[in-house]
Design an enzyme around this catalytic site. Structure first.
Site, PDB file in Angstrom:
ATOM      1  N   ALA A  98      38.416  69.160 -18.416  1.00 17.31           N
ATOM      2  CA  ALA A  98      37.545  68.128 -17.865  1.00 17.31           C
ATOM      3  C   ALA A  98      38.255  66.796 -17.660  1.00 17.31           C
ATOM      4  CB  ALA A  98      36.333  67.942 -18.778  1.00 17.31           C
ATOM      5  N   VAL A 140      39.683  70.295 -24.974  1.00 17.42           N
ATOM      6  CA  VAL A 140      40.573  70.293 -23.818  1.00 17.42           C
ATOM      7  C   VAL A 140      39.859  70.844 -22.584  1.00 17.42           C
ATOM      8  CG1 VAL A 140      42.705  71.250 -22.849  1.00 17.42           C
ATOM      9  CG2 VAL A 140      42.645  70.493 -25.229  1.00 17.42           C
ATOM     10  N   GLU A 141      38.985  71.812 -22.770  1.00 20.86           N
ATOM     11  CA  GLU A 141      38.363  72.482 -21.631  1.00 20.86           C
ATOM     12  C   GLU A 141      37.152  71.710 -21.087  1.00 20.86           C
ATOM     13  OE1 GLU A 141      38.392  76.890 -21.897  1.00 20.86           O
ATOM     14  OE2 GLU A 141      39.319  76.577 -23.858  1.00 20.86           O
ATOM     15  N   MET A 142      35.962  71.959 -21.580  1.00 20.92           N
ATOM     16  CA  MET A 142      34.778  71.297 -21.041  1.00 20.92           C
ATOM     17  C   MET A 142      34.353  70.088 -21.875  1.00 20.92           C
ATOM     18  SD  MET A 142      32.927  74.847 -19.817  1.00 20.92           S
ATOM     19  CE  MET A 142      31.652  74.199 -18.749  1.00 20.92           C
TER      20      MET A 142
END
Length: 328
Positions: A98, A140-142
């Site tokens: 994100a 780290v992702e969403m």
């Protein structure tokens, strides 16, 4: 004209005669061997018999929902693109999250993932439902800060409360994080990809051209099926990367989950279905081409130096594992 007809008629007869002969003995034996070692992909994933249209519809909406990321930029589809001819990946070595930071592993395809015995490269999630819960809260992702914040966004939406109520009609509180994951998993269970290989295994001897059959024979005879077996051609075991010849990686793989020394550098064997569409390859995304991936796997896992000819044969076969709707 009469002379042309005289020539044409025997040719037509010969073509019909050849077709009527059916498959060669070699093709029949190859079909039987492929059916025994690999098998055709089942039409439905395990657990899908309980999925309702309302549940699948909700799951699809959530799969594409960017509100599930902290800054409203990422959805499940961002890293696992299934739109158009997308093969359930983003075709990047590793995926940006994100806020732009990349993860440390290649995003595996979501297509056919429900046939696997575990999820993620290190197998840390038991099934699709458990997997769906992870990326949303991953920093780290969403990057959503908590389950509570996720549910707050969903409850404040004009559509989601009613959609959850329809999908989970017997629950007093329908909008829960557990139900969110179940809905996404139900949608992902629809992502099956029948291929020409399945037609071949199911009896259509014309589904694979001769060079593709040669590739299948080489794939089996070279020992590739020692890891890539079962109807997903993988996804059913953990194996050490560098089983025969070491592979240079700092990623400990399965060890990060189990903390057992013997699990260092073990990873889930990836499925080879749609593999010709999902470059780059390996857990680190450092292998750009399928030809290179085949050669490296033969060397590191089987201790073989495949010739270019055999490599190209195997790659030709692997192309038959692609979803027919994504290759037309």
């Amino acid at each position: 004209m009469k002379q042309i007809n005289k020539i044409y008629t025997p040719i037509v007869f010969l073509c019909f005669a050849v077709a009527a002969c059916g498959p060669s003995q070699e093709t029949k034996e190859l079909q039987l061997k492929a059916k025994k070692i690999i098998g055709a992909l089942p039409s439905k994933m395990p657990g899908s018999e309980k999925d309702t249209p309302e549940l699948v519809s909700l799951g699809k909406k959530l799969y594409f929902e960017k509100k599930l990321s902290q800054n409203n930029t990422q959805s499940c589809n961002s890293c696992h693109n299934i739109e158009g001819k997308g093969a359930g990946v983003d075709n990047l070595p590793t995926s940006p999250g994100a806020f732009g930071k990349n993860g440390d592993r290649n995003s595996p395809t979501v297509l056919n993932a429900g046939y696997h015995f575990a999820q993620f490269w290190d197998g840390r999630a038991a099934d699709l439902k458990a997997q769906a819960k992870g990326p949303i809260l991953n920093p780290v992702e969403m990057a959503m800060p908590s389950e509570a914040e996720v549910l707050k966004r969903l409850n404040e939406d004009s559509e989601y409360p009613a959609l959850f109520a329809k999908a989970f009609p017997n629950e007093k509180t329908a909008v829960t994080y557990d139900n969110l994951a179940e809905a996404i998993a139900s949608f992902e269970r629809t992502l099956t990809t029948p291929s020409r290989f399945d037609d071949f295994v199911n009896g259509d001897h014309t589904a694979l051209a001769q060079d593709e059959q040669d590739g299948l024979y080489t794939f089996i005879s070279s020992g590739c099926t020692s890891c890539h077996s079962g109807n997903a051609l993988g996804g059913n075991s953990f194996r050490k990367l560098g089983q025969v010849n070491p592979y240079d990686t700092t990623d400990f793989g399965r060890f990060n989950v189990t903390k057992k020394a013997e699990d260092k550098h073990f990873f889930k064997v990836p499925s080879l279905r749609n593999v010709s569409l999902t470059a780059p390859y390996f857990h680190d995304g450092k292998v750009a081409t399928l030809e290179d991936a085949v050669k490296k796997m033969a060397y590191h896992q089987l201790g073989q130096n495949l010739s270019d000819a055999d490599t190209n044969k195997i790659v030709k076969f692997l192309g038959t594992l692609s979803d027919k709707s994504r290759t037309n």
